[in-house]
Write an enzyme that holds these catalytic residues in place. Structure first.
Site, PDB file in Angstrom:
ATOM      1  N   PRO A   2      45.390   5.808  55.803  1.00  0.00           N
ATOM      2  CA  PRO A   2      45.260   5.631  57.383  1.00  0.00           C
ATOM      3  C   PRO A   2      46.146   4.942  58.054  1.00  0.00           C
ATOM      4  O   PRO A   2      46.850   3.975  57.524  1.00  0.00           O
ATOM      5  CB  PRO A   2      43.875   5.011  57.296  1.00  0.00           C
ATOM      6  CG  PRO A   2      43.564   4.414  55.856  1.00  0.00           C
ATOM      7  CD  PRO A   2      44.290   5.342  55.056  1.00  0.00           C
ATOM      8  N   GLU A   3      46.500   5.392  59.132  1.00  0.00           N
ATOM      9  CA  GLU A   3      47.476   4.726  59.969  1.00  0.00           C
ATOM     10  C   GLU A   3      46.778   3.922  61.124  1.00  0.00           C
ATOM     11  O   GLU A   3      45.455   3.875  61.315  1.00  0.00           O
ATOM     12  CB  GLU A   3      48.559   5.615  60.351  1.00  0.00           C
ATOM     13  CG  GLU A   3      49.494   6.197  59.401  1.00  0.00           C
ATOM     14  CD  GLU A   3      50.832   6.804  60.036  1.00  0.00           C
ATOM     15  OE1 GLU A   3      51.164   6.240  60.915  1.00  0.00           O
ATOM     16  OE2 GLU A   3      51.318   7.649  59.287  1.00  0.00           O
ATOM     17  N   LYS A  59      46.561  -2.961  60.805  1.00  0.00           N
ATOM     18  CA  LYS A  59      45.809  -2.018  59.923  1.00  0.00           C
ATOM     19  C   LYS A  59      44.569  -3.051  59.556  1.00  0.00           C
ATOM     20  O   LYS A  59      44.009  -2.367  58.592  1.00  0.00           O
ATOM     21  CB  LYS A  59      46.554  -1.267  59.151  1.00  0.00           C
ATOM     22  CG  LYS A  59      47.428  -0.253  59.826  1.00  0.00           C
ATOM     23  CD  LYS A  59      47.908   0.858  58.980  1.00  0.00           C
ATOM     24  CE  LYS A  59      48.494   0.798  57.809  1.00  0.00           C
ATOM     25  NZ  LYS A  59      48.880   1.889  57.282  1.00  0.00           N
ATOM     26  N   HIS A  93      32.626   4.071  42.732  1.00  0.00           N
ATOM     27  CA  HIS A  93      33.564   3.208  43.201  1.00  0.00           C
ATOM     28  C   HIS A  93      33.183   2.455  44.246  1.00  0.00           C
ATOM     29  O   HIS A  93      33.770   2.140  45.372  1.00  0.00           O
ATOM     30  CB  HIS A  93      34.845   3.991  43.838  1.00  0.00           C
ATOM     31  CG  HIS A  93      35.372   5.072  42.635  1.00  0.00           C
ATOM     32  ND1 HIS A  93      35.780   4.635  41.595  1.00  0.00           N
ATOM     33  CD2 HIS A  93      35.278   6.333  42.764  1.00  0.00           C
ATOM     34  CE1 HIS A  93      36.090   5.785  40.881  1.00  0.00           C
ATOM     35  NE2 HIS A  93      36.068   6.784  41.448  1.00  0.00           N
ATOM     36  N   ARG A 112      40.951   4.047  44.489  1.00  0.00           N
ATOM     37  CA  ARG A 112      42.192   3.645  43.986  1.00  0.00           C
ATOM     38  C   ARG A 112      42.147   2.030  43.851  1.00  0.00           C
ATOM     39  O   ARG A 112      43.385   1.707  43.288  1.00  0.00           O
ATOM     40  CB  ARG A 112      43.256   3.985  45.054  1.00  0.00           C
ATOM     41  CG  ARG A 112      43.481   5.612  45.042  1.00  0.00           C
ATOM     42  CD  ARG A 112      44.032   6.139  43.941  1.00  0.00           C
ATOM     43  NE  ARG A 112      45.588   5.831  43.662  1.00  0.00           N
ATOM     44  CZ  ARG A 112      46.601   6.226  44.043  1.00  0.00           C
ATOM     45  NH1 ARG A 112      46.601   7.243  45.078  1.00  0.00           N
ATOM     46  NH2 ARG A 112      47.697   5.720  43.702  1.00  0.00           N
ATOM     47  N   ARG A 266      60.507   7.643  50.823  1.00  0.00           N
ATOM     48  CA  ARG A 266      59.647   8.485  51.801  1.00  0.00           C
ATOM     49  C   ARG A 266      60.389   9.615  52.735  1.00  0.00           C
ATOM     50  O   ARG A 266      61.449   9.514  52.935  1.00  0.00           O
ATOM     51  CB  ARG A 266      58.965   7.514  52.746  1.00  0.00           C
ATOM     52  CG  ARG A 266      58.155   6.455  51.956  1.00  0.00           C
ATOM     53  CD  ARG A 266      57.688   5.259  52.672  1.00  0.00           C
ATOM     54  NE  ARG A 266      56.131   5.550  53.116  1.00  0.00           N
ATOM     55  CZ  ARG A 266      55.808   5.160  53.913  1.00  0.00           C
ATOM     56  NH1 ARG A 266      55.839   4.082  54.439  1.00  0.00           N
ATOM     57  NH2 ARG A 266      54.206   5.436  54.232  1.00  0.00           N
TER      58      ARG A 266
END
Ligand SMILES: [Zn+2]
Length: 277
Positions: A2-3, A59, A93, A112, A266
């Site tokens: 997510p940005e 964020k 998770h 993750r 990237r």
């Protein structure tokens, strides 16, 4: 991943669900999720904590409580919040759970395990390591063309990488940095100290515009408020991106094929005709 626009949407939903609700009990199931708190401290600090509001800085999601504590959460790659019935079984998770005073629970799921939480005194939130060095908010008064111009003047990295540095410019991840540069007609490898003030002003406006459009697009999506999932914005990018993941496709302005190259590991996408150094 997510940005900022996606984190803003998650924040708004959490604000709707949590404001004036009390966490009756909290449990940290994966200690490393909140490495700076012990599971005991975490549970004690959130027991009977009434949520006053939920805000965002960069964020980071900030849940402010009436007991003068703030829970700072970062979704990173795969972290997401789910809002479930208190009796529901937790999915795989699940690393933290928060029971609410309305027979619901908020849980944090993160396959993750890169997500982070930190329960901290509200008065100290902005001096923590994670938040103290962040650049001004893109929608705030400090993020002016003058600020951006002065910041770019000091940078010796290519402009695309400078835009990704959250201590210099806040809120742009890989997708929106490529998009903002394209819209401002700036080559991603340009030396940022060479950018004139008028071009900087255009870039500043396009950064704000691209983030606002992403938030607006996400807000209109039909999403389930019971799944506060940082990934639900996944389908949005394609509908609004002009260069990102469009290698070989024609530029929407001039028809030149979009190119891709790698910067610091990237992918960067740009139009070689529209974007100038
Ligand atoms: Zn073009």
């Amino acid at each position: 991943m997510p940005e900022l626009p996606e984190v803003e949407i998650v924040t708004r939903h959490l604000r709707t669900l949590l404001t004036n609700r009390t966490i009756t009990k909290a449990q940290l199931l994966l200690p490393k999720l909140a490495a700076e708190n012990s599971p005991r401290q975490f549970a004690a600090g959130l027991r009977n904590a009434k949520c006053e509001t939920v805000a965002r800085r960069g964020k980071h999601i900030l849940m402010h409580f009436a007991n003068a504590k703030t829970l700072v959460a970062h979704l990173r790659m795969t972290g997401r919040f789910l809002y479930l019935d208190a009796a529901a079984e937790n999915p795989k998770h699940t690393h933290a759970q928060f029971w609410l005073d309305n027979d619901k629970k908020l849980i944090f799921v993160d396959p993750r395990q890169f997500g982070t939480m930190h329960l901290v005194a509200t008065a100290e939130v902005f001096v923590t390591k994670a938040l103290s060095k962040l650049a001004p908010e893109p929608f705030g008064e400090e993020f002016t063309p003058k600020y951006l111009h002065a910041t770019l003047k000091r940078s010796r990295q290519p402009i695309k990488l400078t835009l990704l540095d959250q201590t210099k410019v806040l809120g742009l991840g890989n997708i929106y940095a490529s998009e903002a540069l394209h819209r401002a007609k700036i080559h991603p490898q340009m030396s940022p100290h060479k950018l004139s003030l008028p071009r900087t002003k255009i870039l500043q406006q396009e950064i704000i515009a691209v983030l606002n459009e992403a938030i607006a697009n996400n807000s209109t999506m039909n999403m389930n408020p019971e799944e506060l999932d940082g990934s639900y914005a996944g389908g949005v990018y394609e509908s609004m991106t002009m260069v990102y993941e469009r290698e070989g496709l024609p530029c929407l302005t001039c028809q030149t094929a979009i190119l891709r190259f790698t910067q610091s590991g990237r992918s960067t996408y740009y139009c070689p005709t529209c974007q100038k150094r």
